[in-house]
Write a protein that holds these residues in place. Structure first.
Motif, mmCIF file in Angstrom:
data_model
loop_
_atom_site.group_PDB
_atom_site.id
_atom_site.type_symbol
_atom_site.label_atom_id
_atom_site.label_comp_id
_atom_site.label_asym_id
_atom_site.label_seq_id
_atom_site.Cartn_x
_atom_site.Cartn_y
_atom_site.Cartn_z
ATOM 1 N N LEU A 7 0.856 -1.172 0.000
ATOM 2 C CA LEU A 7 0.000 0.000 0.000
ATOM 3 C C LEU A 7 0.896 1.226 0.000
ATOM 4 N N PRO A 8 0.477 2.317 -0.653
ATOM 5 C CA PRO A 8 1.280 3.549 -0.594
ATOM 6 C C PRO A 8 1.553 3.921 0.860
ATOM 7 N N GLY A 9 2.729 4.502 1.137
ATOM 8 C CA GLY A 9 3.183 4.772 2.496
ATOM 9 C C GLY A 9 2.158 5.397 3.418
ATOM 10 N N GLN A 10 1.622 6.571 3.067
ATOM 11 C CA GLN A 10 0.675 7.260 3.942
ATOM 12 C C GLN A 10 -0.593 6.443 4.115
ATOM 13 N N VAL A 11 -1.107 5.860 3.018
ATOM 14 C CA VAL A 11 -2.321 5.052 3.099
ATOM 15 C C VAL A 11 -2.082 3.836 3.994
ATOM 16 N N GLY A 12 -0.957 3.155 3.802
ATOM 17 C CA GLY A 12 -0.644 1.987 4.615
ATOM 18 C C GLY A 12 -0.538 2.326 6.092
ATOM 19 N N GLY A 13 0.097 3.459 6.419
ATOM 20 C CA GLY A 13 0.218 3.887 7.805
ATOM 21 C C GLY A 13 -1.132 4.225 8.416
ATOM 22 N N ASP A 14 -1.958 4.942 7.659
ATOM 23 C CA ASP A 14 -3.305 5.285 8.134
ATOM 24 C C ASP A 14 -4.127 4.029 8.387
ATOM 25 N N LEU A 15 -4.070 3.091 7.446
ATOM 26 C CA LEU A 15 -4.861 1.872 7.581
ATOM 27 C C LEU A 15 -4.370 1.017 8.735
ATOM 28 N N ARG A 16 -3.074 0.933 8.924
ATOM 29 C CA ARG A 16 -2.530 0.157 10.048
ATOM 30 C C ARG A 16 -3.028 0.752 11.361
ATOM 31 N N TYR A 17 -3.024 2.077 11.465
ATOM 32 C CA TYR A 17 -3.528 2.726 12.676
ATOM 33 C C TYR A 17 -5.005 2.378 12.881
ATOM 34 N N LEU A 18 -5.819 2.527 11.821
ATOM 35 C CA LEU A 18 -7.252 2.235 11.928
ATOM 36 C C LEU A 18 -7.497 0.779 12.323
ATOM 37 N N LEU A 19 -6.754 -0.134 11.701
ATOM 38 C CA LEU A 19 -6.938 -1.559 11.973
ATOM 39 C C LEU A 19 -6.561 -1.894 13.417
ATOM 40 N N ASN A 20 -5.438 -1.376 13.882
ATOM 41 C CA ASN A 20 -5.013 -1.656 15.249
ATOM 42 C C ASN A 20 -5.925 -0.984 16.268
ATOM 43 N N ARG A 29 -10.157 -10.319 18.885
ATOM 44 C CA ARG A 29 -8.842 -10.960 19.017
ATOM 45 C C ARG A 29 -7.864 -10.371 18.019
ATOM 46 N N HIS A 30 -8.267 -10.362 16.759
ATOM 47 C CA HIS A 30 -7.414 -9.823 15.704
ATOM 48 C C HIS A 30 -8.238 -9.592 14.443
ATOM 49 N N ALA A 31 -7.623 -8.857 13.510
ATOM 50 C CA ALA A 31 -8.293 -8.528 12.255
ATOM 51 C C ALA A 31 -7.273 -8.544 11.124
ATOM 52 N N VAL A 32 -7.764 -8.865 9.938
ATOM 53 C CA VAL A 32 -6.911 -8.872 8.754
ATOM 54 C C VAL A 32 -7.638 -8.168 7.612
ATOM 55 N N LEU A 33 -6.927 -7.277 6.940
ATOM 56 C CA LEU A 33 -7.426 -6.568 5.761
ATOM 57 C C LEU A 33 -6.865 -7.282 4.542
ATOM 58 N N LEU A 34 -7.730 -7.586 3.589
ATOM 59 C CA LEU A 34 -7.289 -8.375 2.443
ATOM 60 C C LEU A 34 -7.752 -7.780 1.122
ATOM 61 N N SER A 35 -7.013 -8.098 0.086
ATOM 62 C CA SER A 35 -7.424 -7.752 -1.266
ATOM 63 C C SER A 35 -8.410 -8.817 -1.744
ATOM 64 N N MET A 36 -9.156 -8.515 -2.785
ATOM 65 C CA MET A 36 -10.176 -9.459 -3.242
ATOM 66 C C MET A 36 -9.600 -10.688 -3.946
ATOM 67 N N ASP A 37 -8.296 -10.751 -4.090
ATOM 68 C CA ASP A 37 -7.696 -11.998 -4.575
ATOM 69 C C ASP A 37 -7.187 -12.838 -3.409
ATOM 70 N N GLY A 38 -7.551 -12.445 -2.193
ATOM 71 C CA GLY A 38 -7.263 -13.266 -1.018
ATOM 72 C C GLY A 38 -5.905 -13.060 -0.385
ATOM 73 N N LEU A 39 -5.221 -11.977 -0.736
ATOM 74 C CA LEU A 39 -3.911 -11.720 -0.153
ATOM 75 C C LEU A 39 -4.039 -10.771 1.030
ATOM 76 N N ALA A 40 -3.351 -11.092 2.121
ATOM 77 C CA ALA A 40 -3.358 -10.221 3.304
ATOM 78 C C ALA A 40 -2.587 -8.951 2.982
ATOM 79 N N MET A 41 -3.238 -7.794 3.180
ATOM 80 C CA MET A 41 -2.567 -6.505 2.973
ATOM 81 C C MET A 41 -2.028 -5.966 4.292
ATOM 82 N N LEU A 42 -2.840 -6.043 5.346
ATOM 83 C CA LEU A 42 -2.458 -5.600 6.683
ATOM 84 C C LEU A 42 -3.143 -6.495 7.687
ATOM 85 N N TRP A 43 -2.561 -6.616 8.857
ATOM 86 C CA TRP A 43 -3.192 -7.376 9.923
ATOM 87 C C TRP A 43 -2.843 -6.719 11.236
#
Length: 145
Positions: A7-20, A29-43
């Motif tokens: 993910l682009p730097g700023q977007v990835g950082g923002d999303l990691r903050y939101l997810l955590n 317990r935990h959460a995982v953000l994924l692309s529609m091809d089933g790859l984990a983007m962030l957790w």
């Protein structure tokens, strides 16, 4: 093993903050953000990469099943929705669609306040979806953005 989508730097950082931040919801317990091809983007912190990748693949499969079910029962909007799996222990796994581009899988502890978790998940999906949406190439009125 493939590297997760970048993910682009700023977007990835923002999303990691939101997810955590979401993962600190009582009962999550935990959460995982994924692309529609089933790859984990962030957790969320504390979830290992191997587990995140397996959960992403399974969540993607569940999203596909949910969309197929929605179509069969006459649901015209295929962009969103949720699927909730309940286990004998009382735990849940909640699957949420983020438009047609991504999804999120959330493991919920037994006895958690599921309506509160789902409510917070809806807020997360709104925030994540806005950051994952493609940016317009041109501003309204024909000028450059």
């Amino acid at each position: 093993m493939n590297a997760p989508p970048r993910l682009p730097g700023q977007v990835g950082g923002d999303l990691r903050y939101l997810l955590n931040d979401f993962a600190r919801t009582p009962g999550v317990r935990h959460a995982v953000l994924l692309s529609m091809d089933g790859l984990a983007m962030l957790w969320s912190d504390g979830l290992g990469r191997d587990t995140a990748e397996r959960l992403a693949a399974l969540t993607c499969s569940a999203l596909g099943t949910g969309r197929a079910l929605a179509k069969e029962v006459g649901e015209s909007d295929q962009r969103g929705g949720q699927l909730i799996c309940q286990f004998p222990s009382g735990g849940h796994f909640v699957v949420g669609a983020i438009g047609m581009t991504a999804g999120i899988g959330v493991s919920v502890e037994p006895g958690a306040n599921l309506p509160a978790v789902v409510n917070d998940l809806q807020r997360l999906i709104g925030g994540v979806g806005a950051r994952l949406a493609p940016q317009p190439l041109h501003a309204p009125g024909g000028g450059q953005a």
